[in-house]
Design an enzyme around this catalytic site. Structure first.
Site, short mmCIF file in Angstrom:
data_model
loop_
_atom_site.label_atom_id
_atom_site.label_comp_id
_atom_site.label_asym_id
_atom_site.label_seq_id
_atom_site.Cartn_x
_atom_site.Cartn_y
_atom_site.Cartn_z
N VAL A 42 13.52 5.43 -6.21
CA VAL A 42 12.55 4.80 -5.33
C VAL A 42 12.63 3.28 -5.48
O VAL A 42 12.61 2.75 -6.59
CB VAL A 42 11.12 5.28 -5.65
CG1 VAL A 42 10.10 4.57 -4.75
CG2 VAL A 42 11.02 6.79 -5.48
N LYS A 43 12.74 2.61 -4.36
CA LYS A 43 12.88 1.15 -4.37
C LYS A 43 11.56 0.52 -3.96
O LYS A 43 11.01 0.82 -2.89
CB LYS A 43 13.99 0.76 -3.39
CG LYS A 43 14.61 -0.61 -3.61
CD LYS A 43 15.81 -0.76 -2.68
CE LYS A 43 16.50 -2.09 -2.84
NZ LYS A 43 17.58 -2.24 -1.84
N LEU A 44 11.05 -0.37 -4.82
CA LEU A 44 9.76 -1.02 -4.60
C LEU A 44 9.91 -2.53 -4.66
O LEU A 44 10.74 -3.04 -5.43
CB LEU A 44 8.75 -0.59 -5.68
CG LEU A 44 8.43 0.90 -5.83
CD1 LEU A 44 7.55 1.11 -7.06
CD2 LEU A 44 7.74 1.43 -4.59
#
Length: 221
Positions: A82-84
């Site tokens: 997951v890219k935040l």
């Protein structure tokens, strides 16, 4: 240093993966939008092509929505990361997701302090954008060097993922500076493998071989 490709173009990813050098892929909303395809479908297709970490970015900015979206994205494939964004809400979401053993790549990082905060909430990767720092007349590569030094001293396990690569020298410099990963656009991969002396040398080898073969008895009339 591991090589990721920064792309959502299936054909480009397939080509570079065929070289046998890809360890992962990073995507972002801009890259996916260019392809005009369903985000989930694109990510799952990429996961079938590359057996490694595939970063898929959330588009929410409030904590609860980022967590919800991150959880959903993480179910698409076992290799999804997951890219935040590196913002306060991103840190909170990262803490919540990593506490559930969901891997996170904190993106849009531009300082050592930001990276330290990302590491403190359990990020698997932190992505300093070297090209964008260069764009504003700052030395993007100095950030990679500083991060490598600080992470080594502090024994931080978060990996440094050099992003916003603009030319082949960025890749070489990232390796020299201590980045664990470089995520590279398709055109830069093509430039990395090309060298005029390689082409010239291969042409000469083949020409010499063909000349010798023509003189062999089996080729004589």
């Amino acid at each position: 240093m591991k090589f990721f490709i920064d792309s959502a173009n299936i054909e480009h990813i397939k080509e570079i993966a065929s070289w046998g050098i890809l360890s992962g892929v990073t995507t972002n909303p801009s890259l996916v939008a260019k392809e005009g395809k369903d985000f989930k479908q694109v990510v799952q297709q990429i996961c079938e092509l590359v057996n490694g970490p595939i970063s898929a970015e959330v588009i929410s900015t409030d904590v609860d929505s980022m967590i919800k979206e991150g959880k959903e994205v993480s179910t698409w494939h076992k290799n999804v990361v997951v890219k935040l964004p590196t913002i306060p809400n991103g840190l909170a979401a990262c803490k919540a997701l990593t506490s559930q053993n969901i891997k996170v790549n904190m993106t849009l990082c531009f300082s050592v302090n930001q990276a330290l905060l990302c590491a403190s909430v359990g990020a698997t990767y932190v992505s300093p954008f070297v090209g964008r720092l260069d764009d504003i007349n700052q030395d993007g590569m100095s950030l990679i060097r500083d991060l490598a030094q600080v992470f080594s001293i502090q024994k931080i396990k978060t990996e440094i993922l050099s992003a916003s690569i603009r030319h082949p020298a960025h890749v070489m410099d990232s390796a020299k500076a201590g980045a664990h990963v470089a995520t590279i656009p398709y055109p830069i991969f093509k430039q990395m493998i090309q060298h005029p002396l390689t082409d010239k040398g291969l042409e000469k080898f083949l020409a010499d071989w063909n000349e010798v073969m023509l003189k062999m008895p089996s080729h004589s009339k």
